[in-house]
Structure formats: structure tokens, C-alpha cells
Design an enzyme around this catalytic site. Structure first.
Site, mmCIF file in Angstrom:
data_model
loop_
_atom_site.group_PDB
_atom_site.id
_atom_site.type_symbol
_atom_site.label_atom_id
_atom_site.label_comp_id
_atom_site.label_asym_id
_atom_site.label_seq_id
_atom_site.Cartn_x
_atom_site.Cartn_y
_atom_site.Cartn_z
ATOM 1 N N LYS A 225 -9.226 -5.503 6.939
ATOM 2 C CA LYS A 225 -8.059 -4.719 6.747
ATOM 3 C C LYS A 225 -7.078 -4.242 7.614
ATOM 4 O O LYS A 225 -7.551 -4.066 8.842
ATOM 5 C CB LYS A 225 -8.713 -3.724 5.630
ATOM 6 N N HIS B 42 -9.141 -9.637 -2.108
ATOM 7 C CA HIS B 42 -9.483 -8.744 -1.580
ATOM 8 C C HIS B 42 -8.341 -7.533 -1.130
ATOM 9 O O HIS B 42 -7.283 -7.973 -1.024
ATOM 10 C CB HIS B 42 -10.396 -8.725 -0.206
ATOM 11 N N TYR C 208 -3.835 -2.784 -2.526
ATOM 12 C CA TYR C 208 -3.601 -4.165 -2.430
ATOM 13 C C TYR C 208 -2.400 -4.759 -2.685
ATOM 14 O O TYR C 208 -1.501 -3.791 -3.189
ATOM 15 C CB TYR C 208 -4.327 -4.677 -4.280
#
Length: 166
Positions: free
Chosen positions: A143, A112, A103
Site C-alpha cells: 500500500k 484490496h 480504496y
């Protein structure tokens, strides 16, 4: 801050301490208690933030490292520690096929994770197929895929890989 260890589980029972650590991205909540991974516990122990005991005896960082049964724990820990020292929150990435999910600063508990990080030794061989699979998986869950390469001196170099489509 004090915790105790049972097998490979590090438990923080004090609710106030558990809350402080959880807000900083450490551990998993278990009612009012907090359970830390060995990596999290080692990081906090080395920093002097946490004291870990077993049956009243203090555990040293070396003892905690010896307890780690995870393959390549020491090189993964180098990356974990480096990312944490840079201000990132690092959690397991196992369900995404990577070692860590990461993160950005200030994003934990709000958004997220932004990155998946896979740790490799500089002596490890990775095929293009493995690289492509990892990148596609990361992009499939929105991601960025980062490979953290740890050299023989313990230095970490990060490589961000992305798939470009015309």
C-alpha cells in the site's frame, strides 16, 4: 433511510437500505443488518442520506459528534469527509497501524485498498523514525502511505511518502 443508535453503534435494519449502503462502502455486514461507525453515520447524517434515531428521537450531527470518545475524532472526521467527498471508500486502518485504509474509486469489493492514511494535526511532531516505520509497514502490505495534515483552519493537505531503494 433510517437507522438507530445503541451506545456508539449505528444499526441499519432494513435489508435493502443496508445493501445499498454496503455497496457504496459503508459499514460492516451483520447478517441482513448493517453496522456503521460513528464517522460513517455522521457523514451520512450531514448529507441528509440517513436519519438516526434513539428511542424514537432524532439524533443531530452535533449530538453524534459529542458521543465520539475517540481521540482527535474531529480532525480524523475532516479527513474522512474530505476523502469521501472525493469519491474514495474509507475504512478503518487500525490493523495496519494507520487511521484509515482507502480504496480508489470503483475498487471497493473488487480489489484490496490502495492507500493507508494517517491523520495528524499541523501542530503535531512526528519523528523520522515514526515516518520510516509507517512507510515500511505500508510497503510491506503493498500500500502507499499518505499522511493527512489538518491545519488550524481545518484544511487538509496530503503527503505521499515512499521508500526509495537503489
Amino acid at each position: 433511510m433510517v437507522a438507530f443508535i445503541i451506545d456508539n453503534r449505528i444499526i441499519v435494519e432494513d435489508e435493502s437500505t443496508a445493501n445499498k449502503l454496503y455497496q457504496k462502502g459503508f459499514g460492516e455486514r451483520e447478517n441482513s443488518r448493517l453496522e456503521l461507525s460513528l464517522m460513517e453515520g455522521l457523514f451520512l447524517l450531514e448529507r441528509g442520506t440517513l436519519e438516526i434515531t434513539e428511542e424514537g428521537n432524532k439524533i443531530t450531527p452535533e449530538e453524534l459528534m459529542r458521543r465520539a470518545k475517540e481521540e482527535d475524532f474531529s480532525i480524523k472526521y475532516k479527513v474522512y469527509k474530505d476523502l469521501r467527498e472525493r469519491g474514495f471508500v474509507v475504512k478503518t486502518g487500525l490493523k495496519f497501524g494507520a487511521h484509515f485504509r482507502v480504496y480508489g474509486r470503483g475498487e471497493y469489493l473488487k480489489e484490496h485498498s490502495r492507500y493507508l492514511v494517517h491523520v495528524v494535526s499541523e501542530n503535531e511532531n512526528i519523528s523520522f523514525t515514526e515516518l520510516a516505520r509507517a512507510v515500511r509497514l505500508a510497503q510491506g502490505v503493498k500500500k502507499n502511505m499518505i499522511f493527512a495534515v489538518v491545519d488550524d483552519e481545518g484544511d487538509v493537505t496530503y503527503y505521499l511518502l515512499e521508500r526509495i531503494t537503489p
